[in-house]
Scaffold this active site. Structure first.
Site, PDB file in Angstrom:
ATOM      1  N   SER A 239       3.335  -1.936  10.220  1.00  0.00           N
ATOM      2  CA  SER A 239       4.788  -1.996  10.431  1.00  0.00           C
ATOM      3  C   SER A 239       5.412  -3.338  10.063  1.00  0.00           C
ATOM      4  CB  SER A 239       5.138  -1.598  11.866  1.00  0.00           C
ATOM      5  OG  SER A 239       4.691  -0.278  12.138  1.00  0.00           O
TER       6      SER A 239
ATOM      7  N   GLU B  99      -5.478  -4.633  10.412  1.00  0.00           N
ATOM      8  CA  GLU B  99      -4.456  -3.609  10.622  1.00  0.00           C
ATOM      9  C   GLU B  99      -4.747  -2.865  11.909  1.00  0.00           C
ATOM     10  OE1 GLU B  99      -2.440  -2.556   6.647  1.00  0.00           O
ATOM     11  OE2 GLU B  99      -4.120  -1.209   6.903  1.00  0.00           O
TER      12      GLU B  99
ATOM     13  N   GLY C 201       2.390   2.502  10.687  1.00  0.00           N
ATOM     14  CA  GLY C 201       3.352   3.591  10.549  1.00  0.00           C
ATOM     15  C   GLY C 201       4.018   3.988  11.854  1.00  0.00           C
TER      16      GLY C 201
ATOM     17  N   GLU D  60      -6.824   5.015   7.533  1.00  0.00           N
ATOM     18  CA  GLU D  60      -6.607   6.440   7.229  1.00  0.00           C
ATOM     19  C   GLU D  60      -7.836   7.037   6.551  1.00  0.00           C
ATOM     20  OE1 GLU D  60      -2.857   5.916   5.237  1.00  0.00           O
ATOM     21  OE2 GLU D  60      -1.956   5.398   7.160  1.00  0.00           O
TER      22      GLU D  60
ATOM     23  N   ASN E 255       0.861  -1.185   0.000  1.00  0.00           N
ATOM     24  CA  ASN E 255       0.000   0.000   0.000  1.00  0.00           C
ATOM     25  C   ASN E 255       0.894   1.231   0.000  1.00  0.00           C
ATOM     26  OD1 ASN E 255      -1.793   2.054   0.491  1.00  0.00           O
ATOM     27  ND2 ASN E 255      -2.217   1.472   2.619  1.00  0.00           N
ATOM     28  N   TRP E 256       0.966   1.878  -1.154  1.00  0.00           N
ATOM     29  CA  TRP E 256       1.907   3.004  -1.290  1.00  0.00           C
ATOM     30  C   TRP E 256       1.376   4.300  -0.678  1.00  0.00           C
ATOM     31  CZ3 TRP E 256       3.982   2.636  -7.033  1.00  0.00           C
ATOM     32  CH2 TRP E 256       4.646   1.411  -7.190  1.00  0.00           C
ATOM     33  N   LYS E 257       0.108   4.328  -0.323  1.00  0.00           N
ATOM     34  CA  LYS E 257      -0.503   5.563   0.199  1.00  0.00           C
ATOM     35  C   LYS E 257      -0.254   6.701  -0.805  1.00  0.00           C
ATOM     36  CE  LYS E 257      -0.068   3.518   4.685  1.00  0.00           C
ATOM     37  NZ  LYS E 257      -0.017   3.658   6.122  1.00  0.00           N
TER      38      LYS E 257
ATOM     39  N   GLY F 144       2.823  -1.103   4.254  1.00  0.00           N
ATOM     40  CA  GLY F 144       2.831   0.314   3.914  1.00  0.00           C
ATOM     41  C   GLY F 144       4.251   0.794   3.665  1.00  0.00           C
ATOM     42  N   GLY F 145       4.839   1.436   4.662  1.00  0.00           N
ATOM     43  CA  GLY F 145       6.162   2.062   4.538  1.00  0.00           C
ATOM     44  C   GLY F 145       7.217   1.190   3.864  1.00  0.00           C
TER      45      GLY F 145
ATOM     46  N   HIS G   2      -9.463   1.488   4.529  1.00  0.00           N
ATOM     47  CA  HIS G   2      -8.201   1.669   5.253  1.00  0.00           C
ATOM     48  C   HIS G   2      -8.427   2.623   6.433  1.00  0.00           C
ATOM     49  CE1 HIS G   2      -4.126   2.893   6.224  1.00  0.00           C
ATOM     50  NE2 HIS G   2      -3.762   1.746   5.682  1.00  0.00           N
TER      51      HIS G   2
HETATM   52  P1  PGA Z   1       2.777   0.483   7.604  1.00  0.00           P
HETATM   53  O1  PGA Z   1       1.320   0.707   6.957  1.00  0.00           O
HETATM   54  O2  PGA Z   1       3.302  -0.822   7.050  1.00  0.00           O
HETATM   55  O3  PGA Z   1       3.576   1.666   7.156  1.00  0.00           O
HETATM   56  O4  PGA Z   1       2.593   0.423   9.079  1.00  0.00           O
HETATM   57  C1  PGA Z   1       0.453  -0.362   6.736  1.00  0.00           C
HETATM   58  C2  PGA Z   1      -0.819   0.155   6.121  1.00  0.00           C
HETATM   59  O5  PGA Z   1      -1.267   1.252   6.497  1.00  0.00           O
HETATM   60  O6  PGA Z   1      -1.424  -0.516   5.254  1.00  0.00           O
END
Ligand code: PGA
Length: 234
Positions: free
Chosen positions: A194, A158, A164, A94, A6-8, A215-216, A92
């Site tokens: 994470s 999640e 993050g 966010e 997930n590149w956001k 994500g990251g 998600h």
């Molecule tokens: P993260 O994000 O791996 O940076 O914690 C995961 C996500 O939000 O899908």
């Protein structure tokens, strides 16, 4: 086993093209793991183009429930299908936290995407306050209750406190939450929060963990490829 990145809101079209060329090379010999990247809307077309002919799928980060209409800023499932996109993330945390998405809206997005032939990764997870208050199962039950089991539906667990933050759920916490989610809905469940090359194998090695939403660590080809490769050994 599915590993999705997930590149956001990272990587425009040029950076996406470069990343996909390298990823293709890095995963050329990968077997037994499905891989997907989820770039921002404006980078989907180039990702589909560069990854054509590979087993690496391209998914969007959200999708609207109507096929078209007066919904400024939204993108529909048929529009994604037209580009050759295979699926979409919905719900998600966010989106829920910053854009007011509700369980009902998430359910509508998931339903429309599945009906249009997209695969769906539906995200669920409790906040730190909810976990501390002992409400984890109630929250998961509420979020999962609006979804229906289907072949192309995958849930991503999640925990919001692990996204993050560098605070990963332990493999035991993930296993427990995944096993609980599977009692509610019989679908594959990815872990997200994470995930890194160093902890991926332990997490996806749990019996109820069917992959990861990263994500990251998915923004760097080497670390994302390392996570995909470590999943083959679990
Ligand atoms: P993260 O994000 O791996 O940076 O914690 C995961 C996500 O939000 O899908």
């Amino acid at each position: 086993m599915l590993i999705a990145g997930n590149w956001k809101m990272y990587k425009g079209a040029a950076e996406t093209a470069e990343f996909c060329v390298e990823l293709k090379r890095a995963l050329a010999d990968l077997e037994g793991v499905d891989v997907a990247v989820c770039p921002p809307f404006t980078s989907l077309a180039v990702a589909v183009q560069v990854l054509a002919g590979t087993d690496i799928a391209v998914a969007a980060q959200n999708v609207h429930w109507e096929p078209e209409g007066a919904f400024t800023g939204e993108v529909s499932a048929p529009m994604l299908r037209e580009l050759g996109v295979y699926g979409a993330i919905v719900g998600h945390s966010e989106r829920r936290q910053y854009f007011g998405e509700t369980d009902e809206g998430v359910a509508k997005r998931a339903r429309a995407a599945l009906d249009a032939g997209l695969s769906v990764i539906a995200c669920v997870g409790e906040t730190e306050a909810e976990r501390d208050a002992g409400d984890t199962e109630d929250v998961l039950r509420r979020q999962v209750s609006v979804l229906e089991a289907e072949d192309n539906l995958v849930i991503a667990y999640e925990p919001v406190w692990a996204i993050g933050t560098g605070k990963t759920a332990t493999p035991e916490i993930a296993q427990e939450a995944h096993a609980f989610i599977k009692t509610l809905l019989d679908v594959p469940v990815l872990y997200g929060g994470s995930v890194k090359p160093e902890n991926a194998a332990d997490l996806v090695g749990q019996p109820a963990v069917d992959g990861a939403l990263v994500g990251g660590a998915s923004l760097d080809v080497e670390s994302f490829a390392a996570i995909c490769l470590s999943a083959t050994r679990s």
